[in-house]
Scaffold this active site. Structure first.
Site, PDB file in Angstrom:
ATOM      1  CG  HIS A 212      -1.714   1.229   1.417  1.00  0.00           C
ATOM      2  ND1 HIS A 212      -3.050   1.307   1.109  1.00  0.00           N
ATOM      3  CD2 HIS A 212      -1.365   2.453   1.893  1.00  0.00           C
ATOM      4  CE1 HIS A 212      -3.483   2.528   1.379  1.00  0.00           C
ATOM      5  NE2 HIS A 212      -2.483   3.245   1.865  1.00  0.00           N
ATOM      6  CD  GLU A 213       1.683   3.487   3.755  1.00  0.00           C
ATOM      7  OE1 GLU A 213       1.843   4.580   3.171  1.00  0.00           O
ATOM      8  OE2 GLU A 213       0.681   3.257   4.473  1.00  0.00           O
TER       9      GLU A 213
ATOM     10  CG  HIS B 200       0.370   6.333  -0.486  1.00  0.00           C
ATOM     11  ND1 HIS B 200      -0.765   6.773  -1.119  1.00  0.00           N
ATOM     12  CD2 HIS B 200      -0.035   5.807   0.706  1.00  0.00           C
ATOM     13  CE1 HIS B 200      -1.823   6.511  -0.349  1.00  0.00           C
ATOM     14  NE2 HIS B 200      -1.407   5.920   0.761  1.00  0.00           N
TER      15      HIS B 200
ATOM     16  CG  HIS C  26      -5.715   6.677   0.746  1.00  0.00           C
ATOM     17  ND1 HIS C  26      -5.668   7.431   1.904  1.00  0.00           N
ATOM     18  CD2 HIS C  26      -4.735   5.749   0.866  1.00  0.00           C
ATOM     19  CE1 HIS C  26      -4.713   6.966   2.690  1.00  0.00           C
ATOM     20  NE2 HIS C  26      -4.128   5.942   2.075  1.00  0.00           N
TER      21      HIS C  26
END
Lengths: 444, 87
Positions: free
Chosen positions: A124-125, A128, A134
């Site tokens: 997930h990170e 980014h 998101h």
């Protein structure tokens, strides 16, 4: 705030774990580094990005396990709450940096209740860190909430939603077979394509790929909000924003798994309302796909639908009533996918669809609420629940859908197509094709 | 539904501000927010989180707010229009 252009301009990105958990009794340092490697690999497997671990303090992606206020504006808050964050790409010193809350109980291959799965959070990170924000999509790894472990890092496959979003940023990663003609000067150490996602238009299609600007498509489908144009063994794909993912077509067999290897084309495709499975038609057979894999037990005969055994020209789901319409020659049928049965009173004459020609190539609905019918190099639009073609149609498929912006002739086959005019190498290719030497060279 | 405690309300407002659903608190008025803005923010959060859009801090919403998550906001504003010095 999200920078206006939140993506890396370079494609080779370095990373390092700068600080490890203070109490690393659950995960060893090598395990943490391996999990970071595989979390980054999840993205670089599908996008033209390369990540390499370095020891330098100048790594693009600096990874830290830290706690409480660590002077970046995003203080951690102890166990639970916020667990990690990463900085979007850009020129700032912190761009790409990724921080994990050292107060969390980071785990790997443990039940959900035993802590935070480090691999899942890292994927997930790093999303980014390469520019993704998101999303509310339930299936996405970029949902802001921790959703538990995501399985074996070695076999992890990003959700479809996330693949599309990263492709929109960086393009699709080319496999070896997607490269241009084999060239001795090209080697694994100089992955020239990886640095050129924006310049993909200079890459010529191989000899047998159809010209998207002048071809009549076998099938056109609206799948998961995107448009797919099929021709022979290939397809082109348009995003929800109607952006062509690549000027070059992809091979059907390399994306849609489970069709016969010798399949030379498809007749019609539609996404089933209700369960969103995708149905492919070819001749008297059909296949049902879950995502991009054919389900077991297929192909089956199209008589399952109550359709005649001559096959179908077109299939689409009308937004107006959520029913599936099949077309063959000058007749059409209406099918209820929720009840899995053909509506009574069909087939009917296609003349009821005023202005739509018989013997269609295919039809689809689009996110604007309209229905589109395709035949040859032209298409017709019917708005909302109308059964009559809008004024001004037919229009050019290539020009309106497939980035053939310079196409001026009504007879594209007699004119150089946009690729040829835009790119000198393509023009040369066409010219050479007229010489017997080049034709011989291609076929050999 | 049982009414919220002041603590729950404060927690909710803080959470909504932190993750981009409410504008940053005004330095003069503190945390004061209009009821309409708060309802709209809660609905936006519920929609983003896949909950029913009730516009009130119901139990499901509070549970989601307590779910571990990424620190970055859900709703991002273009950098040039942001009045914050850093992300």
């Amino acid at each position: 705030a999200l920078p206006p252009q939140s993506k890396w301009n370079k494609r080779h990105l370095s990373w390092r774990v700068r600080t490890f958990p203070k109490e690393s009794h659950l995960l060893g340092r090598d395990t943490i580094r391996a999990l970071m490697y595989y979390a980054l690999k999840a993205w670089s497997d599908i996008a033209p990005l390369d990540f390499h671990e370095v020891a330098s303090s100048r790594a693009d992606i600096q990874i830290d396990f830290t706690k409480a206020d660590h002077n970046d504006g995003y203080p951690f808050d102890g166990p639970g709450g916020t667990v990690a964050h990463a900085f979007f790409p850009g020129e700032r010193f912190s761009a790409g940096d990724t921080h994990f809350d050292d107060d969390e109980s980071w785990t790997f291959r443990s039940p959900d209740s035993h802590g935070m799965d480090l691999f899942a959070v890292a994927v997930h990170e790093f999303g980014h860190a390469i520019g993704l924000a998101h999303t509310s999509a339930m299936e996405s790894i970029m949902r802001p909430y921790y959703q538990g472990p995501v399985g074996d890092p070695l076999k992890y496959d990003l959700p479809y939603e996330d693949k599309v979003r990263v492709w929109q940023l960086y393009g699709v990663r080319d496999s070896v077979s997607h490269t241009i003609q084999p060239d001795d000067s090209y080697s694994a150490e100089s992955p020239i394509l990886l640095d050129l996602p924006e310049n993909r238009s200079i890459i010529l299609p191989s000899g047998d790929t159809p010209d998207r600007c002048s071809t009549a498509f076998d099938a056109v489908a609206h799948i998961r909000g995107e448009a797919f144009f099929f021709k022979g063994k290939y397809f082109w794909r348009l995003t929800r924003e109607k952006h062509l993912v690549s000027l070059r077509p992809a091979e059907i067999s390399r994306f849609w798994r489970g069709l016969p290897s010798n399949l030379d084309g498809v007749d019609a495709i539609y996404e089933r309302p209700g369960d969103h499975k995708i149905v492919f038609f070819k001749g008297v057979k059909y296949w049902v796909f879950k995502d991009n894999h054919a389900e077991e037990g297929y192909p089956r005969p199209i008589s399952d639908f109550g359709l005649p055994m001559e096959g179908v020209d077109a299939a689409f789901v009308w937004l107006h009533n959520d029913k599936t319409y099949f077309f063959k020659d000058n007749q059409y049928w209406r099918f209820d996918d929720h009840l899995r049965q053909m509506d009574t009173g069909y087939p009917k004459d296609m003349a009821l669809w005023k202005g739509v020609p018989p013997k269609l190539d295919d039809a689809m609905r689009w996110s604007d609420g309209s229905s589109y019918f395709f035949k040859g190099t032209e298409y017709w639009q019917l708005q909302d629940s109308a059964m009559e073609v809008e004024p001004g149609f037919p229009r050019s498929v290539g020009r309106d859908w497939l980035l053939c912006t310079d196409m001026q002739s009504d007879s594209p086959a007699t004119e150089p197509n946009v690729t040829e005019r835009t790119h000198p190498r393509a023009r040369n290719h066409a010219d050479h094709a007229e010489s017997s030497y080049e034709v011989c060279s291609c076929t050999s | 539904a049982p009414s919220l405690t002041a603590s729950q309300m404060d927690t909710g407002v803080d959470w909504l501000s932190k993750f981009g659903y409410l504008p940053p608190p005004d330095p003069v008025t503190g945390q004061l927010q209009t009821k309409e803005a708060l309802t709209k923010a809660i609905k936006a959060m519920q929609k983003f989180g896949g909950l029913e859009e009730t516009g009130v801090l119901d139990q499901a919403t509070l549970v989601l707010m307590k779910t571990p998550r990424c620190s970055l906001p859900d709703l991002l504003v273009p950098e040039e229009s942001s009045n914050r010095g850093r992300r």
